[in-house]
Design a protein around this motif. Structure first.
Motif, mmCIF file in Angstrom:
data_model
loop_
_atom_site.group_PDB
_atom_site.id
_atom_site.type_symbol
_atom_site.label_atom_id
_atom_site.label_comp_id
_atom_site.label_asym_id
_atom_site.label_seq_id
_atom_site.Cartn_x
_atom_site.Cartn_y
_atom_site.Cartn_z
ATOM 1 N N GLY B 55 1.454 -1.298 0.428
ATOM 2 C CA GLY B 55 0.161 0.158 -0.219
ATOM 3 C C GLY B 55 0.892 1.417 0.079
ATOM 4 N N VAL B 56 0.372 2.546 0.917
ATOM 5 C CA VAL B 56 0.985 3.223 0.982
ATOM 6 C C VAL B 56 2.528 2.945 2.081
ATOM 7 C CG1 VAL B 56 0.894 5.563 1.835
ATOM 8 C CG2 VAL B 56 -0.716 5.327 1.296
ATOM 9 N N PHE B 57 3.503 3.890 0.862
ATOM 10 C CA PHE B 57 4.919 3.864 2.024
ATOM 11 C C PHE B 57 5.134 5.161 1.894
ATOM 12 C CE2 PHE B 57 9.310 2.930 1.978
ATOM 13 C CZ PHE B 57 9.052 1.800 3.638
ATOM 14 N N GLY B 61 4.838 10.378 -3.515
ATOM 15 C CA GLY B 61 4.724 10.400 -4.938
ATOM 16 C C GLY B 61 6.266 9.312 -5.450
ATOM 17 N N VAL B 62 7.227 8.984 -4.221
ATOM 18 C CA VAL B 62 8.217 8.431 -4.737
ATOM 19 C C VAL B 62 8.766 7.306 -4.737
ATOM 20 C CG1 VAL B 62 11.203 8.809 -3.949
ATOM 21 C CG2 VAL B 62 9.472 10.841 -3.263
ATOM 22 N N CYS B 63 8.349 6.515 -4.705
ATOM 23 C CA CYS B 63 7.586 4.883 -4.106
ATOM 24 C C CYS B 63 7.756 4.083 -5.059
ATOM 25 C CB CYS B 63 7.814 4.654 -2.584
ATOM 26 S SG CYS B 63 6.366 4.060 -2.357
ATOM 27 N N PHE B 64 6.398 3.947 -5.885
ATOM 28 C CA PHE B 64 5.495 3.716 -6.703
ATOM 29 C C PHE B 64 5.397 2.762 -5.479
ATOM 30 C CE2 PHE B 64 6.412 5.455 -10.494
ATOM 31 C CZ PHE B 64 7.065 7.187 -9.844
ATOM 32 N N ASP B 65 4.929 1.675 -4.611
ATOM 33 C CA ASP B 65 4.965 1.001 -4.051
ATOM 34 C C ASP B 65 2.918 1.077 -4.039
ATOM 35 O OD1 ASP B 65 5.998 -1.029 -2.521
ATOM 36 O OD2 ASP B 65 6.691 -0.345 -1.158
ATOM 37 N N CYS B 66 2.049 2.732 -4.256
ATOM 38 C CA CYS B 66 0.886 1.911 -3.602
ATOM 39 C C CYS B 66 0.351 2.338 -4.744
ATOM 40 C CB CYS B 66 0.578 3.880 -3.266
ATOM 41 S SG CYS B 66 1.021 5.237 -4.044
ATOM 42 N N LEU B 67 1.066 1.752 -5.784
ATOM 43 C CA LEU B 67 -0.087 1.369 -7.548
ATOM 44 C C LEU B 67 -1.637 1.119 -6.955
ATOM 45 C CD1 LEU B 67 3.066 0.934 -9.773
ATOM 46 C CD2 LEU B 67 2.384 3.078 -9.406
ATOM 47 N N GLN B 76 -1.402 3.618 -11.399
ATOM 48 C CA GLN B 76 -2.130 5.127 -10.869
ATOM 49 C C GLN B 76 -1.356 5.001 -9.419
ATOM 50 O OE1 GLN B 76 -3.084 7.755 -13.032
ATOM 51 N NE2 GLN B 76 -2.569 5.369 -14.147
ATOM 52 N N ARG B 77 -0.306 6.376 -9.039
ATOM 53 C CA ARG B 77 -0.215 6.667 -7.701
ATOM 54 C C ARG B 77 -1.497 6.575 -6.589
ATOM 55 N NH1 ARG B 77 5.164 9.586 -8.789
ATOM 56 N NH2 ARG B 77 4.061 10.193 -10.774
ATOM 57 N N ALA B 78 -1.888 5.890 -6.467
ATOM 58 C CA ALA B 78 -2.905 6.481 -5.280
ATOM 59 C C ALA B 78 -2.420 7.280 -4.464
ATOM 60 C CB ALA B 78 -3.158 5.936 -4.407
HETATM 61 S S1 FES Z 1 3.302 5.725 -1.455
HETATM 62 FE FE1 FES Z 1 5.295 5.979 -2.309
HETATM 63 S S2 FES Z 1 4.236 6.452 -4.257
HETATM 64 FE FE2 FES Z 1 2.683 6.459 -2.856
#
Ligand code: FES
Ligand SMILES: Cc1cc2nc3c(=O)[nH]c(=O)nc-3n(C[C@H](O)[C@H](O)[C@H](O)COP(=O)(O)OP(=O)(O)OC[C@H]3O[C@@H](n4cnc5c(N)ncnc54)[C@H](O)[C@@H]3O)c2cc1C
Lengths: 470, 99
Positions: B55-57, B61-67, B76-78
């Motif tokens: 989920g969110v890390f 908007g940097v880590c792309f974990d929340c796609l 899409q970055r949530a």
């Molecule tokens: S939580 Fe890192 S890009 Fe959305």
């Protein structure tokens, strides 16, 4: 008005705001570009307007300063604000600069701003070193928890542990507590006694010491247990976090055997410091010193026409960002109107910049990740979150395949080749490989649709204030 | 106390979106990630290789974990994308291009 010199400021945090106001007050036309929906950056991040917060300052420090910046921005009719613009590249042209951005949340529509000079004020992002379980949902970066709280008025769970190292952990722990989260512990790996040894540098900043005392009082008020000289060794859970194990550190920064204890929680907010955003500076060919953009006393980079301020030039907090931004704005205003800037005009700001930098340098020696943090990275710990590369694979690339630098490890293991382009795993990969972390050479600051790339560079080099679609 | 009480929020009227067909309430101005957190959801994606939940890390908007997949658009970055009335949000498996 259009023949005034035109400055493009990228980043509307403390640094970009201070610079825009200082430059605009001295006759410069400014376009202030930020990917967020509102100005403020990380420190002054505001709740989305649709949420109708009537007392947003409950989540903030130094609200007056924000009010001054916000009102100044609203009053300055020579500052044109572009929100929701993600800058992916700044291009040097024979006549000035072309700032290429992608519009809106989907980031597909392109827009270009032409300017005579550029200020990079893109701030930084958080560094988190890996440990088993750090990819579990419920584990978030400390700043990320703060950003979601300040911007979306949401919290990740009911019971949190805030852990890692650095000054950011304090506002995060107290912020979460004020918002109703039970903060079970603030686990800081640094040794508070180390502060005593830095007494001289700290005493030169009585304001900062008072700020620290305020946080201490808030920790008490919210009954947050402060556990110094400890580190998180593992996050537990299946589909989401349900506990963390923390353990004491010895003087050398190793986990002391037999000291592990388990703390039940559904949230771990963790951070080990910050890293500057340097991508745009790199693509412009600016000199990077270690991990930060090099600047001179006027905040100029070594590329003519490009200035940088705030955390992109080194992590130092909002006060330093404000001072650097202000100096950059004044320098830009002078240089763009063909005059030599008079540094005497900013003596006071300069002094505060110097003092804050000294203070931060002292803090940095206290707040460092535990010396032996790599011991926590077991062979099956995921290190690269995007490509799911483990500690074992990275160690094998070094020990068996002879890789001695991050680039080779990356090619052999795919660590750092995924979506985030290594932003999350680079410090860990460097540490496990046994080399210093270097600024990464990233071609683009943001992922860019191929069609946009193909069309880039076709737009006219005429300087103009309005963004044009290309 | 919750964060909204803390800042005395008076949000605009709530609206409905769906997560994998299930209705959840969202508030104007929230990102998709904030709406999901508010609904008690902390993971909405599984990884390509190990199928692990994420989920969110980083939250910025940097880590792309929340796609996440929103209205059939995967990846899409949530944490960045604003939630809009009627959005059909789907948990994303792997690259999001299989389904
Ligand atoms: S939580 Fe890192 S890009 Fe959305
Ligand atoms: C997630 C997070 C939360 C934080 N929370 C706190 C806190 O609560 N308290 C505290 O004391 N410190 C906090 N910090 C530390 C904070 O970075 C500094 O104190 C301060 O905000 C730095 O100011 P700045 O102007 O250099 O950069 P920032 O405030 O980071 O502003 C940079 C701005 O540039 C924009 N930007 C970056 N790249 C691009 C691009 N390519 N295109 C368009 N726009 C771009 C960003 O959207 C941002 O608004 C936080 C840091 C992070 C990463």
């Amino acid at each position: 008005m259009t023949d005034r010199p035109h400055l493009a400021v990228i980043g509307a945090g403390p640094a970009g705001l201070a610079a825009s106001l200082a430059a605009a007050a001295r006759g410069i036309r400014v376009t202030l570009i930020d990917s967020a929906a509102q100005a403020g950056g990380q420190f002054y991040r505001q709740p989305a307007s649709g949420l109708g917060a009537r007392r947003p300052k409950a989540l903030h420090h130094q609200w007056r300063t924000w009010e001054r910046l916000r009102d100044g921005l609203a009053a300055a009719d020579t500052i044109h604000q572009l929100t929701d613009h993600h800058v992916w590249c700044v291009e040097r042209r024979s006549e000035g600069f072309a700032v290429h951005a992608l519009l809106g949340p989907e980031q597909e529509k392109p827009a270009t701003v032409h300017a005579d000079a550029v200020l990079l004020a893109t701030g930084g992002y958080e560094k988190v070193l890996p440990f088993p379980g750090w990819t579990l949902p419920g584990v978030v970066t400390a700043g990320g928890a703060q950003a979601m709280l300040k911007g979306g008025l949401v919290v990740p769970g009911r019971t949190a542990v805030v852990a890692g190292t650095g000054p950011l952990l304090l506002p995060v722990a107290t912020g979460l507590a004020a918002a109703g989260v039970e903060v079970a512990a603030l686990v800081e790996s640094a040794d508070p006694k180390a502060f005593a040894r830095k007494a001289t540098a700290l005493a030169a900043q009585p304001g900062k010491v008072a700020e620290g005392a305020q946080y201490a009082a808030q920790l008490l008020r919210h009954r947050i247990r402060f556990i110094p000289r400890h580190t998180v060794v593992e996050a537990h859970g299946d589909a989401r976090l349900d506990a963390v194990t923390v353990a004491a550190l010895d003087k050398g920064g190793r986990v002391r055997p037999g000291t592990a204890r388990r703390i039940p929680c559904d949230t771990l907010a963790v951070g080990h410091g910050m890293l500057p955003h340097t991508d745009l500076a790199e693509s412009l060919g600016c000199r990077i010193d270690g991990l930060k953009v090099y600047v001179d006393d006027e905040q100029r980079t070594d590329v003519p026409g490009v200035w940088a301020a705030g955390e992109t030039t080194g992590i130092g907090g909002s006060a330093l960002s404000l001072a650097e931004g202000h100096i950059a704005g004044r320098s830009i205003a002078a240089r763009l109107t063909g005059t030599e800037p008079d540094a005497r005009a900013w003596v006071a700001v300069d002094r505060s910049r110097t003092r804050t930098r000294e203070f931060i340098a002292a803090l940095d020696t206290v707040y460092a990740p535990p010396a032996h943090w790599t011991d926590q990275v077991t062979d099956d710990t995921v290190v690269c979150r995007c490509e799911e590369v483990t500690g074992g694979e990275i160690r094998a690339a070094v020990a068996e395949l002879g890789a001695g630098d991050v680039r080779t490890v990356k090619l052999l293991t795919r660590a750092g080749m995924g979506w985030c382009q290594g932003r999350m795993c680079e410090p860990a990969v460097a540490g496990l490989t046994g080399c210093e972390q270097q600024a990464a050479r990233r071609l683009l600051a943001r992922p860019v649709p191929l069609g946009v790339l193909a069309r880039a560079g076709e737009s006219s080099p005429e300087p103009s204030g309005e963004p044009e679609a290309d | 106390m919750n964060p909204r009480e803390l800042v005395r929020a008076q949000p605009g009227p709530a609206f409905t979106v769906t997560l994998d067909g299930r209705e959840i309430e969202a508030l104007p101005g929230q990102t998709v990630a904030a709406a999901l957190w508010a609904a008690g959801v902390t993971s909405w994606r599984t990884t390509r290789d190990a199928g692990r939940p994420r989920g969110v890390f980083c939250g910025i908007g940097v880590c792309f974990d929340c796609l996440v997949t929103v209205n059939d658009r995967p990846n899409q970055r949530a944490c960045l994308i604003p939630v809009r009335p009627g959005d059909a949000i789907r948990t994303q498996e792997g690259t999001g291009h299989h389904d």
